[in-house]
Write a protein that holds these residues in place. Structure first.
Motif, mmCIF file in Angstrom:
data_model
loop_
_atom_site.group_PDB
_atom_site.id
_atom_site.type_symbol
_atom_site.label_atom_id
_atom_site.label_comp_id
_atom_site.label_asym_id
_atom_site.label_seq_id
_atom_site.Cartn_x
_atom_site.Cartn_y
_atom_site.Cartn_z
ATOM 1 N N GLU A 134 0.814 -1.414 0.020
ATOM 2 C CA GLU A 134 -0.286 -0.211 0.171
ATOM 3 C C GLU A 134 1.377 0.540 -0.089
ATOM 4 N N VAL A 135 0.314 2.098 -0.815
ATOM 5 C CA VAL A 135 1.627 3.465 -1.361
ATOM 6 C C VAL A 135 0.274 4.519 -0.860
ATOM 7 N N SER A 136 0.933 5.812 -0.027
ATOM 8 C CA SER A 136 0.221 6.920 -0.865
ATOM 9 C C SER A 136 0.574 8.159 -0.922
ATOM 10 N N GLY A 137 -0.539 8.871 -1.644
ATOM 11 C CA GLY A 137 0.013 10.122 -2.342
ATOM 12 C C GLY A 137 -0.935 11.554 -1.603
ATOM 13 N N GLN A 138 -0.098 12.239 -2.066
ATOM 14 C CA GLN A 138 -0.593 13.463 -1.788
ATOM 15 C C GLN A 138 -0.613 14.487 -2.725
ATOM 16 N N ALA A 139 -1.592 15.225 -2.496
ATOM 17 C CA ALA A 139 -2.035 17.003 -3.110
ATOM 18 C C ALA A 139 -2.502 17.408 -2.343
ATOM 19 N N GLY A 140 -1.872 19.106 -2.564
ATOM 20 C CA GLY A 140 -2.627 20.328 -2.041
ATOM 21 C C GLY A 140 -1.448 20.007 -0.623
ATOM 22 N N GLY A 141 -0.185 19.523 -0.512
ATOM 23 C CA GLY A 141 0.861 19.972 0.722
ATOM 24 C C GLY A 141 0.726 19.245 1.636
ATOM 25 N N GLY A 142 -0.185 17.674 1.026
ATOM 26 C CA GLY A 142 -1.000 16.806 2.318
ATOM 27 C C GLY A 142 -2.280 17.450 2.518
ATOM 28 N N LEU A 143 -2.798 17.662 1.887
ATOM 29 C CA LEU A 143 -4.982 17.849 2.502
ATOM 30 C C LEU A 143 -5.350 17.690 2.178
ATOM 31 N N VAL A 144 -4.715 16.758 0.639
ATOM 32 C CA VAL A 144 -5.814 15.540 0.518
ATOM 33 C C VAL A 144 -4.596 14.452 0.350
ATOM 34 N N THR A 145 -5.054 13.274 0.615
ATOM 35 C CA THR A 145 -3.680 12.159 1.085
ATOM 36 C C THR A 145 -4.458 10.162 0.098
ATOM 37 N N LEU A 183 -9.170 7.565 1.635
ATOM 38 C CA LEU A 183 -8.473 9.112 1.025
ATOM 39 C C LEU A 183 -8.817 9.656 2.521
ATOM 40 N N THR A 184 -8.478 10.264 2.499
ATOM 41 C CA THR A 184 -8.094 11.093 3.476
ATOM 42 C C THR A 184 -8.444 13.129 3.074
ATOM 43 N N ILE A 185 -8.930 13.783 3.514
ATOM 44 C CA ILE A 185 -9.218 14.945 2.924
ATOM 45 C C ILE A 185 -9.104 16.007 4.065
ATOM 46 N N LEU A 217 -7.830 18.484 -5.904
ATOM 47 C CA LEU A 217 -6.900 18.220 -5.018
ATOM 48 C C LEU A 217 -7.280 15.805 -5.266
ATOM 49 N N VAL A 218 -8.024 15.733 -5.178
ATOM 50 C CA VAL A 218 -8.598 14.667 -5.184
ATOM 51 C C VAL A 218 -7.596 13.552 -6.432
ATOM 52 N N ILE A 219 -7.763 14.560 -7.563
ATOM 53 C CA ILE A 219 -7.482 13.596 -8.500
ATOM 54 C C ILE A 219 -5.983 12.661 -8.124
ATOM 55 N N GLY A 220 -5.607 14.727 -8.055
ATOM 56 C CA GLY A 220 -4.017 14.360 -8.168
ATOM 57 C C GLY A 220 -3.399 13.775 -6.581
ATOM 58 N N ALA A 221 -3.854 13.683 -5.659
ATOM 59 C CA ALA A 221 -3.913 12.653 -4.808
ATOM 60 C C ALA A 221 -3.598 10.912 -5.337
ATOM 61 N N ILE A 222 -4.470 10.877 -5.372
ATOM 62 C CA ILE A 222 -5.094 9.093 -6.115
ATOM 63 C C ILE A 222 -3.935 9.115 -7.585
ATOM 64 N N ALA A 223 -3.264 9.812 -7.769
ATOM 65 C CA ALA A 223 -2.549 10.178 -9.824
ATOM 66 C C ALA A 223 -1.145 10.292 -8.262
ATOM 67 N N ASP A 224 -0.746 10.469 -7.654
ATOM 68 C CA ASP A 224 0.778 10.397 -6.876
ATOM 69 C C ASP A 224 0.685 9.412 -6.168
ATOM 70 N N ALA A 225 -0.268 8.796 -5.842
ATOM 71 C CA ALA A 225 -0.462 6.781 -5.065
ATOM 72 C C ALA A 225 -0.291 6.026 -6.755
ATOM 73 N N SER A 226 -0.972 6.634 -7.321
ATOM 74 C CA SER A 226 -0.796 5.423 -8.796
ATOM 75 C C SER A 226 0.659 4.917 -9.376
ATOM 76 N N GLY A 227 1.010 6.406 -9.080
ATOM 77 C CA GLY A 227 2.775 6.312 -9.736
ATOM 78 C C GLY A 227 3.566 5.780 -8.537
ATOM 79 N N LYS A 228 3.475 5.951 -7.626
ATOM 80 C CA LYS A 228 3.874 5.297 -6.520
ATOM 81 C C LYS A 228 3.570 3.596 -6.311
ATOM 82 N N ALA A 229 2.638 3.426 -6.943
ATOM 83 C CA ALA A 229 2.262 1.788 -6.835
ATOM 84 C C ALA A 229 3.285 1.713 -8.071
ATOM 85 N N GLN A 230 2.973 2.198 -9.492
ATOM 86 C CA GLN A 230 4.144 1.538 -10.028
ATOM 87 C C GLN A 230 5.378 1.581 -10.083
#
Length: 112
Positions: free
Chosen positions: A34-45, A57-59, A75-88
């Motif tokens: 499991e990996v986490s990604g963030q957007a907005g400086g951690g406002l959405v994970t 999903l944490t908001i 922000l939600v889309i950005g956090a999911i994209a960040d986490a998906s990139g880390k999963a890859q």
């Protein structure tokens, strides 16, 4: 190799079985990761499994503005994209050595 330039089939089979076991182990590790990604400086994970499944999903409440839903959506889309990139990246790091070994380790098989 055996005399005459023919590959030792039992040795090739053994190598293939070892690689298959390593591949199965790597796939299991990826599925459990499991990996986490963030957007907005951690406002959405967002948290995703190595398979890409979103599992969390944490908001932060301060980004919830009924007059600006679009920013929250971004922000939600950005956090999911960040986490998906880390999963890859996790998948590539687990499978990379195995994929590289397929071409060089068994004569007659093309590399990946």
């Amino acid at each position: 190799m055996q005399p005459g330039g023919q590959p030792d089939m039992s040795k090739l089979l053994e190598q293939a079985q070892q690689m298959q076991q390593q591949l199965m182990s790597a796939q299991q590790e990826i599925a459990q990761a499991e990996v986490s990604g963030q957007a907005g400086g951690g406002l959405v994970t967002a948290t995703v499994k190595g398979t890409g499944e979103v599992v969390g999903l944490t908001i932060d409440p301060k980004v919830v503005d009924p007059d600006d839903v679009e920013t929250l959506q971004d922000l939600v889309i950005g956090a999911i994209a960040d986490a998906s990139g880390k999963a890859q990246e996790v998948a590539a790091s687990k499978l990379g050595p195995l994929a590289g070994g397929l071409g060089g380790g068994i004569p007659g098989l093309p590399g990946f």
